[in-house]
Each structure stands twice: as C-alpha cells, then as structure tokens.
Design a protein around this motif. Sequence first.
Motif, mmCIF file in Angstrom:
data_model
loop_
_atom_site.group_PDB
_atom_site.id
_atom_site.type_symbol
_atom_site.label_atom_id
_atom_site.label_comp_id
_atom_site.label_asym_id
_atom_site.label_seq_id
_atom_site.Cartn_x
_atom_site.Cartn_y
_atom_site.Cartn_z
ATOM 1 N N SER A 93 0.830 -1.209 0.000
ATOM 2 C CA SER A 93 0.000 0.000 0.000
ATOM 3 C C SER A 93 0.860 1.252 0.000
ATOM 4 C CB SER A 93 -0.925 -0.006 1.221
ATOM 5 O OG SER A 93 -1.848 -1.077 1.152
ATOM 6 N N ARG B 252 2.506 1.687 -3.439
ATOM 7 C CA ARG B 252 1.551 2.096 -4.471
ATOM 8 C C ARG B 252 1.621 3.599 -4.722
ATOM 9 N NH1 ARG B 252 -4.340 1.123 -2.526
ATOM 10 N NH2 ARG B 252 -3.654 2.825 -1.180
ATOM 11 N N ASP B 253 1.879 4.353 -3.678
ATOM 12 C CA ASP B 253 1.908 5.818 -3.789
ATOM 13 C C ASP B 253 3.322 6.371 -3.941
ATOM 14 O OD1 ASP B 253 -0.883 5.818 -3.362
ATOM 15 O OD2 ASP B 253 -0.558 5.683 -1.199
ATOM 16 N N TYR C 104 -0.365 -6.557 -7.107
ATOM 17 C CA TYR C 104 -0.007 -5.146 -6.970
ATOM 18 C C TYR C 104 0.984 -4.725 -8.059
ATOM 19 C CZ TYR C 104 -2.240 -3.430 -2.694
ATOM 20 O OH TYR C 104 -3.147 -2.969 -1.770
ATOM 21 N N THR D 40 -0.768 -4.237 -11.294
ATOM 22 C CA THR D 40 -1.767 -3.163 -11.256
ATOM 23 C C THR D 40 -1.151 -1.779 -11.111
ATOM 24 O OG1 THR D 40 -3.345 -4.690 -10.231
ATOM 25 C CG2 THR D 40 -3.863 -2.336 -10.103
ATOM 26 N N PHE D 41 -0.076 -1.687 -10.304
ATOM 27 C CA PHE D 41 0.416 -0.365 -9.916
ATOM 28 C C PHE D 41 1.799 -0.003 -10.469
ATOM 29 C CE2 PHE D 41 -2.658 -1.492 -6.539
ATOM 30 C CZ PHE D 41 -3.576 -0.475 -6.783
ATOM 31 N N GLY D 42 2.319 -0.811 -11.394
ATOM 32 C CA GLY D 42 3.442 -0.346 -12.191
ATOM 33 C C GLY D 42 4.832 -0.491 -11.625
#
Length: 317
Positions: free
Chosen positions: A105, A108-109, A159, A162-164
Amino acid sequence: MKVLVTGGAGFIGSHLADALMEAGNEVRVLDNLSAGSLENIRRWLDEERFEFVKGDIRNPKTVRKAVEGVDVVFHLAANPEVRIGAQSPELLYESNVTITHKLLSAMRDSNVKFLVFTSSSTVYGDAEVIPTPENYAPLEPISVYGGAKLAAEALISGYAHTFGFRALIFRLANIIGERSNHGVIYDFINKLRRTPEELEILGDGTQRKSYLHVSDTVEGMLQIFEYFRKGSKIADFYNLGNDDWITVREIAEIVSEEMGLKPEFRFTGGVDGGRGWKGDVKFMRLSIEKAKKTGWEPKLNSYEAVRRTVRELLKIL
C-alpha cells in the motif's frame, strides 16, 4: 542504488545489508527488532550511506516514510518459524501477509521501481515432482506458514501488475549460517549443550531436505536481481536451494561430531508418517536450473553448508 531492507537486522536481512553496503549502495534498514538484533548491523550504524529505522511495517506512517526515495525494496521482514502456525495462525498471517499488504500500500503511492521478496519452498507443500521447478502446480501448502507465504506472493504479483512496479520473488530452501537463531542446527546445538549424552530428534529422522548457506543465498539474490532488472517481466519467480539434500539424522551426526560428542539419538516418531510436526514437509529439494541460467550456482552443497554453519554457531552459542 538506494535500497530499503525490511527485516534487515535479522538473519538473512543483515547478511544482505552487509553485501549491499560493501557494494557501495545507500541502505536503509527497517526492523522492529522482534527477531533481529542491532548487533547484526552494528558495523554500519555510523556510516553515512546507512540508515537504521526502528519501526513496525504495520504503522502506515513508518512504512510510508521508509519507502520514500528508494529504488528497490528487499522485503525480508516476517516470522521465520514454520512450526508456530499450528499454535498461532493469526500471528503468522499478520507477520507475513498483513505486513506485506501494508508495504505494498505504501509502495503504491511511491516511485519504487522494484520489490524483491523472500518466499519459501513451503508454498509447494508435498510436491509430487522432485526436484520441484518454479512452474509446479497446483501449489498446495500443508502449513499455515506456507499458506501465508503463498498469499503474500499473490498480493505482490497483483499489486505489481496493477500499480506499475516490478517484483522478483525467491522461493528459498532451508537457509542456514551465522546469525541464525532458529532451525534444526540451532536446536540440536542447544539441546546437546543441555544434555550431551542424549539428543531428541523430532520425527523419525528420515526427513530429507535441501540446505543453502546464507552466503550463497545473498549472492544468488543479488546476482539474479541484476539479471531480472535488465529484463522486462513484471513479476518472476526463482527457487534458491541446492542440488543435493540431507537427512535430519545426518545433520544430527554432523552436529554431534563437530561438538565432539556421541549422544544417543532419541527419535520422537513424529506425526503423519515421521514428520517433525504438523505441516512439516518431509521431502524437499528445489530445482535450481532456472537460477543457474542467470550464472549463479551455490559454492557449498547441503552437507558443506551444514558443517560450516555448525562451526559458525559453535563460536557464538
């Protein structure tokens, strides 16, 4: 590179941190010291390129700050004890799956490009193909520990796609060596220190598994990571183990010999056909052909790794 090592004060993590520092990287270690020790990384604490963060991955602020500005995360933080699953599955889930989800998580950012995760041979369960390759299926863990590792693998893959970011997952055999504080060799040494005339051995002694020294493990992780980062796969899996295997009885004989003892072996008989405990995989040897194609190969076989580990642990225990 600027690198984050979760669990970097632990057994494998501290050896990895050593290798990364010696190669000239900037290294940040995040560890709550529940299983790790500051002694394992003390040599680096005053180095400008090294940062130690005592903290818990379950704290969103802590983990978000830890991933800031890093190029790659080596995620080794976990509860390493397979046997605890029968007594406390909740703890194994939290210390393997929950913390991985918290880390993902936070990633992801961020702009982290790579995640390297240490999974386990236990994800294969009682594999019908030995040596077991990475594409073996279906994956059917027989312990909560193996299930938790497989769940973490799935989350990481999902993840990454999905999130690169890109993810490299290592399925490790039994890793042994200096600084280890659990496992069969550690247990045997402590038992013989208490009662030199007798050694209790869980199971029937015929359990046969592959063992890899931590020096070969870290070398393999770093070499294969360099190979992986030059490629294009979003997620990939590699076994790290040895071409041979060794029985629990043979390990007991090596430990006894190195300690200059001739104890009577007392086998507990075990469960489910001579296993040491519920969920113990009785026979495990991984195929390492895929890893070898990257140019890596272990320097020590299972027998040599066991003997070297006994000598290393006897110096400190």
